[in-house]
Design a protein around this motif. Structure first.
Motif, mmCIF file in Angstrom:
data_model
loop_
_atom_site.group_PDB
_atom_site.id
_atom_site.type_symbol
_atom_site.label_atom_id
_atom_site.label_comp_id
_atom_site.label_asym_id
_atom_site.label_seq_id
_atom_site.Cartn_x
_atom_site.Cartn_y
_atom_site.Cartn_z
ATOM 1 N N THR A 62 -14.364 30.184 8.664
ATOM 2 C CA THR A 62 -15.820 30.229 8.514
ATOM 3 C C THR A 62 -16.213 31.061 7.299
ATOM 4 N N LEU A 63 -15.570 32.201 7.123
ATOM 5 C CA LEU A 63 -15.868 33.059 5.973
ATOM 6 C C LEU A 63 -15.559 32.351 4.663
ATOM 7 N N ILE A 64 -14.431 31.681 4.599
ATOM 8 C CA ILE A 64 -14.078 30.955 3.375
ATOM 9 C C ILE A 64 -15.023 29.778 3.169
ATOM 10 N N GLY A 65 -15.438 29.135 4.255
ATOM 11 C CA GLY A 65 -16.409 28.042 4.145
ATOM 12 C C GLY A 65 -17.740 28.511 3.592
ATOM 13 N N PHE A 66 -18.193 29.694 4.022
ATOM 14 C CA PHE A 66 -19.428 30.242 3.463
ATOM 15 C C PHE A 66 -19.258 30.604 1.989
ATOM 16 N N GLN A 67 -18.082 31.059 1.611
ATOM 17 C CA GLN A 67 -17.856 31.408 0.218
ATOM 18 C C GLN A 67 -17.839 30.173 -0.681
ATOM 19 N N LYS A 68 -17.513 29.023 -0.114
ATOM 20 C CA LYS A 68 -17.511 27.797 -0.912
ATOM 21 C C LYS A 68 -18.909 27.402 -1.353
ATOM 22 N N ILE A 69 -19.943 27.815 -0.603
ATOM 23 C CA ILE A 69 -21.313 27.499 -1.006
ATOM 24 C C ILE A 69 -21.973 28.661 -1.748
ATOM 25 N N ASN A 70 -21.231 29.723 -1.957
ATOM 26 C CA ASN A 70 -21.718 30.881 -2.701
ATOM 27 C C ASN A 70 -21.877 30.499 -4.177
ATOM 28 N N PRO A 71 -23.016 30.833 -4.803
ATOM 29 C CA PRO A 71 -23.208 30.473 -6.216
ATOM 30 C C PRO A 71 -22.188 31.130 -7.146
ATOM 31 N N PHE A 72 -21.758 32.348 -6.838
ATOM 32 C CA PHE A 72 -20.744 33.009 -7.658
ATOM 33 C C PHE A 72 -19.427 32.249 -7.612
ATOM 34 N N SER B 276 -19.380 29.235 -9.870
ATOM 35 C CA SER B 276 -19.238 29.516 -11.295
ATOM 36 C C SER B 276 -17.817 29.939 -11.653
ATOM 37 N N ASN B 277 -17.059 30.399 -10.680
ATOM 38 C CA ASN B 277 -15.670 30.800 -10.893
ATOM 39 C C ASN B 277 -14.787 29.927 -9.997
ATOM 40 N N PRO B 278 -14.177 28.862 -10.528
ATOM 41 C CA PRO B 278 -13.466 27.894 -9.683
ATOM 42 C C PRO B 278 -12.230 28.456 -8.970
ATOM 43 N N ASN B 279 -11.609 29.491 -9.516
ATOM 44 C CA ASN B 279 -10.413 30.045 -8.882
ATOM 45 C C ASN B 279 -10.733 31.085 -7.815
ATOM 46 N N PHE B 280 -12.003 31.454 -7.660
ATOM 47 C CA PHE B 280 -12.372 32.493 -6.699
ATOM 48 C C PHE B 280 -11.974 32.104 -5.274
ATOM 49 N N ILE B 281 -12.237 30.877 -4.883
ATOM 50 C CA ILE B 281 -11.916 30.416 -3.529
ATOM 51 C C ILE B 281 -10.406 30.378 -3.325
ATOM 52 N N LYS B 282 -9.679 29.911 -4.328
ATOM 53 C CA LYS B 282 -8.212 29.868 -4.210
ATOM 54 C C LYS B 282 -7.639 31.268 -4.049
ATOM 55 N N PHE B 283 -8.170 32.232 -4.802
ATOM 56 C CA PHE B 283 -7.690 33.609 -4.668
ATOM 57 C C PHE B 283 -8.076 34.207 -3.320
#
Length: 138
Positions: free
Chosen positions: A63-73, A76-83
């Protein structure tokens, strides 16, 4: 930088096997508890609590990672979710090994504490599984 390290194989293996490992671990720990433990309540409660924490951790991290996927930051940074996924995935594996080694090598005289740490050592794998499930989602 992320393309140099190929975690795909390990993450897919963890997605396939972690639930099975947690269920087998808790089943085995009930049998082990009847051999090494006197308190019947702990033998029953520790594996049930571990499974509840395992599945709750899986749901919370995905759920936390899912919310981060819709985060505007994050957009703008495509590797943020992977990290973030790699952080949760690796942190869960390291924490599980830490709990297991703490339970095995603890020098405390209380056998119930050691038993609980060994049984509960698989609960950090829940966030690992949640992160692994988010790895291939778009």
């Amino acid at each position: 930088m992320l393309s140099r390290f190929s975690f795909n194989h390990y993450i897919l293996l963890s997605e396939k096997w972690l639930t099975k490992i947690a269920l087998l671990w808790c089943g085995f720990s009930v049998l082990l508890g009847f051999v090494v433990q006197v308190e019947i309540a702990l033998i029953i409660a520790a594996p049930l609590m571990t499974l509840c924490m395992f599945f709750a951790g899986m749901v919370l991290s995905s759920t936390l990672i899912g919310f981060q996927k819709i985060n505007p930051f994050a957009k703008s940074n495509p590797n943020f979710i992977k990290f973030a996924i790699l952080f949760f995935w690796s942190f869960g594996i390291i924490a599980a090994l830490y709990f297991l080694s703490s339970g095995i090598f603890q020098v405390d005289e209380k056998n119930s504490t050691r038993y609980f740490l060994v049984v509960a050592s698989v609960f950090p794998l829940g966030p690992t599984l949640g992160a692994a499930k988010e790895w291939n989602k778009d």
